[in-house]
Scaffold this motif. Structure first.
Motif, PDB file in Angstrom:
ATOM      1  N   UNK A   1       0.841  -1.202   0.000  1.00 31.26           N
ATOM      2  CA  UNK A   1       0.000   0.000   0.000  1.00 31.26           C
ATOM      3  C   UNK A   1       0.874   1.250   0.000  1.00 31.26           C
ATOM      4  N   UNK A   2       1.936   1.246   0.812  1.00 27.32           N
ATOM      5  CA  UNK A   2       2.858   2.384   0.831  1.00 27.32           C
ATOM      6  C   UNK A   2       3.506   2.578  -0.535  1.00 27.32           C
ATOM      7  N   UNK A   3       3.904   1.469  -1.155  1.00 28.19           N
ATOM      8  CA  UNK A   3       4.532   1.536  -2.474  1.00 28.19           C
ATOM      9  C   UNK A   3       3.564   2.081  -3.523  1.00 28.19           C
ATOM     10  N   UNK A   4       2.303   1.653  -3.450  1.00 26.64           N
ATOM     11  CA  UNK A   4       1.299   2.137  -4.402  1.00 26.64           C
ATOM     12  C   UNK A   4       1.028   3.625  -4.199  1.00 26.64           C
ATOM     13  N   UNK A   5       1.052   4.078  -2.950  1.00 27.39           N
ATOM     14  CA  UNK A   5       0.885   5.517  -2.676  1.00 27.39           C
ATOM     15  C   UNK A   5       2.011   6.321  -3.309  1.00 27.39           C
ATOM     16  N   UNK A   6       3.248   5.836  -3.172  1.00 28.57           N
ATOM     17  CA  UNK A   6       4.395   6.531  -3.766  1.00 28.57           C
ATOM     18  C   UNK A   6       4.275   6.580  -5.286  1.00 28.57           C
ATOM     19  N   UNK A   7       3.897   5.460  -5.901  1.00 28.82           N
ATOM     20  CA  UNK A   7       3.750   5.411  -7.350  1.00 28.82           C
ATOM     21  C   UNK A   7       2.646   6.349  -7.813  1.00 28.82           C
TER      22      UNK A   7
END
Length: 89
Positions: free
Chosen positions: A76-82
């Motif tokens: 989820x954190x990675x998707x937020x950054x992307x």
């Protein structure tokens, strides 16, 4: 009913495909789920196609009490950054 955001494994042997789902905490890993939030393809070479996740729905479920597992939380954190990087570009 305690809910968790967790990964559900699918795919063939040595070719995993994971679904990011909201499911009951005490249920089986690949059991019934409430809502599918996205997919994660760990063997995909293209980073853009590796993770597809509906961040808004994940945030909604967390706001109503669903607890993400460690792995789903990092996704989820990675998707937020992307998503933020795509909004900047």
């Amino acid at each position: 009913m305690a809910l968790k955001i967790k990964l559900q494994r699918a795919g063939a042997t040595h070719e995993p495909v994971y679904r990011v789902v909201v499911a009951e905490a005490r249920g089986r890993r690949d059991g019934r789920f409430v809502e599918k939030l996205g997919t994660y393809l760990p063997k995909q070479k293209d980073a853009a196609k590796q993770l597809e996740l509906n961040v808004e729905r994940a945030e909604y479920w967390m706001s109503v009490g669903a607890q993400p597992t460690d792995t789903s939380n990092s996704l989820i954190k990675r998707a937020r950054k992307e998503q933020a990087a795509a909004a900047e570009a």
